[in-house]
Design a protein around this motif. Structure first.
Motif, PDB file in Angstrom:
ATOM      1  N   THR A  73      -5.655   2.534  -6.459  1.00 48.20           N
ATOM      2  CA  THR A  73      -6.555   2.433  -5.314  1.00 48.20           C
ATOM      3  C   THR A  73      -5.740   2.125  -4.070  1.00 48.20           C
ATOM      4  OG1 THR A  73      -8.277   1.562  -6.762  1.00 48.20           O
ATOM      5  CG2 THR A  73      -8.584   1.228  -4.399  1.00 48.20           C
ATOM      6  N   GLN A  74      -6.026   2.848  -2.980  1.00 46.19           N
ATOM      7  CA  GLN A  74      -5.307   2.648  -1.717  1.00 46.19           C
ATOM      8  C   GLN A  74      -5.532   1.225  -1.197  1.00 46.19           C
ATOM      9  OE1 GLN A  74      -6.744   4.546   1.997  1.00 46.19           O
ATOM     10  NE2 GLN A  74      -4.703   5.456   2.124  1.00 46.19           N
ATOM     11  N   CYS A  75      -4.454   0.613  -0.708  1.00 39.00           N
ATOM     12  CA  CYS A  75      -4.562  -0.723  -0.109  1.00 39.00           C
ATOM     13  C   CYS A  75      -5.384  -0.642   1.171  1.00 39.00           C
ATOM     14  CB  CYS A  75      -3.180  -1.281   0.216  1.00 39.00           C
ATOM     15  SG  CYS A  75      -2.146  -1.558  -1.229  1.00 39.00           S
ATOM     16  N   THR A  76      -6.168  -1.665   1.428  1.00 39.03           N
ATOM     17  CA  THR A  76      -6.950  -1.729   2.661  1.00 39.03           C
ATOM     18  C   THR A  76      -6.037  -2.133   3.816  1.00 39.03           C
ATOM     19  OG1 THR A  76      -7.525  -4.025   2.212  1.00 39.03           O
ATOM     20  CG2 THR A  76      -9.087  -2.337   1.452  1.00 39.03           C
ATOM     21  N   ALA A  77      -6.495  -1.919   5.034  1.00 40.71           N
ATOM     22  CA  ALA A  77      -5.725  -2.294   6.228  1.00 40.71           C
ATOM     23  C   ALA A  77      -5.424  -3.787   6.180  1.00 40.71           C
ATOM     24  CB  ALA A  77      -6.505  -1.943   7.484  1.00 40.71           C
ATOM     25  N   GLY A  78      -4.220  -4.156   6.605  1.00 40.84           N
ATOM     26  CA  GLY A  78      -3.790  -5.551   6.582  1.00 40.84           C
ATOM     27  C   GLY A  78      -3.057  -5.920   5.306  1.00 40.84           C
ATOM     28  N   LYS A  79      -2.963  -4.960   4.355  1.00 36.88           N
ATOM     29  CA  LYS A  79      -2.272  -5.187   3.082  1.00 36.88           C
ATOM     30  C   LYS A  79      -1.319  -4.031   2.816  1.00 36.88           C
ATOM     31  CE  LYS A  79      -5.939  -7.897   1.000  1.00 36.88           C
ATOM     32  NZ  LYS A  79      -6.706  -8.148  -0.214  1.00 36.88           N
ATOM     33  N   PHE A  80      -0.344  -4.259   1.912  1.00 38.53           N
ATOM     34  CA  PHE A  80       0.626  -3.232   1.558  1.00 38.53           C
ATOM     35  C   PHE A  80       0.971  -3.314   0.079  1.00 38.53           C
ATOM     36  CE2 PHE A  80       3.231  -6.916   1.849  1.00 38.53           C
ATOM     37  CZ  PHE A  80       4.330  -6.688   1.036  1.00 38.53           C
ATOM     38  N   ALA A  81       1.594  -2.257  -0.455  1.00 34.19           N
ATOM     39  CA  ALA A  81       2.076  -2.263  -1.837  1.00 34.19           C
ATOM     40  C   ALA A  81       3.223  -1.267  -1.966  1.00 34.19           C
ATOM     41  CB  ALA A  81       0.956  -1.883  -2.806  1.00 34.19           C
ATOM     42  N   VAL A  82       4.247  -1.654  -2.728  1.00 33.10           N
ATOM     43  CA  VAL A  82       5.327  -0.726  -3.061  1.00 33.10           C
ATOM     44  C   VAL A  82       4.885   0.065  -4.285  1.00 33.10           C
ATOM     45  CG1 VAL A  82       7.123  -2.196  -2.053  1.00 33.10           C
ATOM     46  CG2 VAL A  82       6.524  -2.448  -4.469  1.00 33.10           C
ATOM     47  N   ALA A  83       5.574   1.158  -4.597  1.00 30.74           N
ATOM     48  CA  ALA A  83       5.219   1.982  -5.749  1.00 30.74           C
ATOM     49  C   ALA A  83       5.238   1.135  -7.018  1.00 30.74           C
ATOM     50  CB  ALA A  83       6.192   3.143  -5.878  1.00 30.74           C
ATOM     51  N   GLY A  84       4.253   1.327  -7.884  1.00 38.61           N
ATOM     52  CA  GLY A  84       4.177   0.614  -9.147  1.00 38.61           C
ATOM     53  C   GLY A  84       3.603  -0.781  -9.048  1.00 38.61           C
ATOM     54  N   SER A  85       2.923  -1.098  -7.964  1.00 43.42           N
ATOM     55  CA  SER A  85       2.354  -2.437  -7.782  1.00 43.42           C
ATOM     56  C   SER A  85       1.044  -2.594  -8.543  1.00 43.42           C
ATOM     57  CB  SER A  85       2.090  -2.716  -6.298  1.00 43.42           C
ATOM     58  OG  SER A  85       3.293  -2.810  -5.588  1.00 43.42           O
ATOM     59  N   THR A  86       0.789  -3.829  -8.944  1.00 44.57           N
ATOM     60  CA  THR A  86      -0.474  -4.134  -9.613  1.00 44.57           C
ATOM     61  C   THR A  86      -1.480  -4.738  -8.639  1.00 44.57           C
ATOM     62  OG1 THR A  86       0.386  -6.289 -10.286  1.00 44.57           O
ATOM     63  CG2 THR A  86       0.594  -4.494 -11.867  1.00 44.57           C
ATOM     64  N   THR A  87      -1.015  -5.163  -7.460  1.00 49.66           N
ATOM     65  CA  THR A  87      -1.918  -5.699  -6.439  1.00 49.66           C
ATOM     66  C   THR A  87      -1.411  -5.315  -5.056  1.00 49.66           C
ATOM     67  OG1 THR A  87      -0.699  -7.774  -6.296  1.00 49.66           O
ATOM     68  CG2 THR A  87      -2.580  -7.737  -7.798  1.00 49.66           C
ATOM     69  N   CYS A  88      -2.316  -5.296  -4.105  1.00 50.70           N
ATOM     70  CA  CYS A  88      -1.954  -5.122  -2.701  1.00 50.70           C
ATOM     71  C   CYS A  88      -1.729  -6.524  -2.130  1.00 50.70           C
ATOM     72  CB  CYS A  88      -3.070  -4.409  -1.933  1.00 50.70           C
ATOM     73  SG  CYS A  88      -3.340  -2.707  -2.475  1.00 50.70           S
ATOM     74  N   THR A  89      -0.695  -6.682  -1.321  1.00 58.31           N
ATOM     75  CA  THR A  89      -0.315  -7.979  -0.770  1.00 58.31           C
ATOM     76  C   THR A  89      -0.640  -8.027   0.716  1.00 58.31           C
ATOM     77  OG1 THR A  89       1.495  -8.080  -2.360  1.00 58.31           O
ATOM     78  CG2 THR A  89       1.618  -9.582  -0.488  1.00 58.31           C
ATOM     79  N   SER A  90      -1.223  -9.134   1.170  1.00 57.43           N
ATOM     80  CA  SER A  90      -1.531  -9.304   2.596  1.00 57.43           C
ATOM     81  C   SER A  90      -0.238  -9.378   3.403  1.00 57.43           C
ATOM     82  CB  SER A  90      -2.329 -10.578   2.835  1.00 57.43           C
ATOM     83  OG  SER A  90      -3.630 -10.435   2.340  1.00 57.43           O
ATOM     84  N   CYS A  91      -0.270  -8.791   4.586  1.00 56.55           N
ATOM     85  CA  CYS A  91       0.871  -8.899   5.499  1.00 56.55           C
ATOM     86  C   CYS A  91       1.011 -10.354   5.933  1.00 56.55           C
ATOM     87  CB  CYS A  91       0.654  -8.024   6.736  1.00 56.55           C
ATOM     88  SG  CYS A  91       0.647  -6.261   6.375  1.00 56.55           S
ATOM     89  N   SER A  92       2.235 -10.785   6.156  1.00 58.44           N
ATOM     90  CA  SER A  92       2.465 -12.153   6.620  1.00 58.44           C
ATOM     91  C   SER A  92       2.149 -12.239   8.114  1.00 58.44           C
ATOM     92  CB  SER A  92       3.916 -12.566   6.351  1.00 58.44           C
ATOM     93  OG  SER A  92       4.792 -11.688   7.015  1.00 58.44           O
ATOM     94  N   ALA A  93       2.126 -13.455   8.620  1.00 58.11           N
ATOM     95  CA  ALA A  93       1.871 -13.658  10.052  1.00 58.11           C
ATOM     96  C   ALA A  93       2.914 -12.896  10.865  1.00 58.11           C
ATOM     97  CB  ALA A  93       1.920 -15.146  10.381  1.00 58.11           C
TER      98      ALA A  93
END
Length: 154
Positions: A73-93
């Motif tokens: 599933t595509q990460c929502t805006a404000g989050k990112f993921a590298v290939a093979g990720s199990t979760t999308c991670t929020s961008c830091s401040a």
């Protein structure tokens, strides 16, 4: 195991299917599992990858997406993921990302963003605001004195 007796003949299961010993049918592997030909079990996909039912391989989620509820599933805006990720991670401040991002973008000089942001905001330095306030007060004072009003600074 890995074969089924179909109409009296022992037949090896094709890739993407499995059969336990004594079975009369080869069964598709479930979603997020896979198998080679002749398998008695299906193997789970590694984290960050997924497969459809009856698959022979798992597919790694592309950068900008992650395994969520059994599929990439595509990460929502404000989050990112590298290939093979199990979760999308929020961008830091002080960084931000559009939907489907593989990295967060750092804010430009003079801009800021809270964690999980979709865009940065230009920051007006406090010194400018204080100077602007003094300028407004000075103009009001000048206008008031020019109109022969009582000058409240005297």
């Amino acid at each position: 195991a890995g074969s089924a007796v179909v109409t009296g003949t022992c037949t090896q299961c094709t890739a993407g299917k499995f059969a336990v010993a004594g079975s009369t049918v080869c069964t598709n592997c479930a979603v997020n599992t896979f198998s080679a030909a002749g398998s008695s079990v299906c193997t789970n996909c590694d984290g960050g990858s997924t497969s459809a039912a009856g698959s022979t391989v798992c597919t790694v989620c592309a950068a900008g997406s992650a395994v969520q509820t059994g599929s990439c599933t595509q990460c929502t805006a404000g989050k990112f993921a590298v290939a093979g990720s199990t979760t999308c991670t929020s961008c830091s401040a002080n960084s931000f990302a559009a939907a489907g991002a593989s990295v967060c973008t750092n804010c430009a000089a003079g801009a800021t963003a809270p964690a999980g942001s979709t865009a940065s905001v230009v920051v007006v330095p406090n010194v400018l605001l204080v100077n602007l306030l003094w300028l407004v007060l000075l103009l009001v004072y000048q206008l008031c004195c020019w109109c022969n009003c009582s000058c409240w600074f005297q």
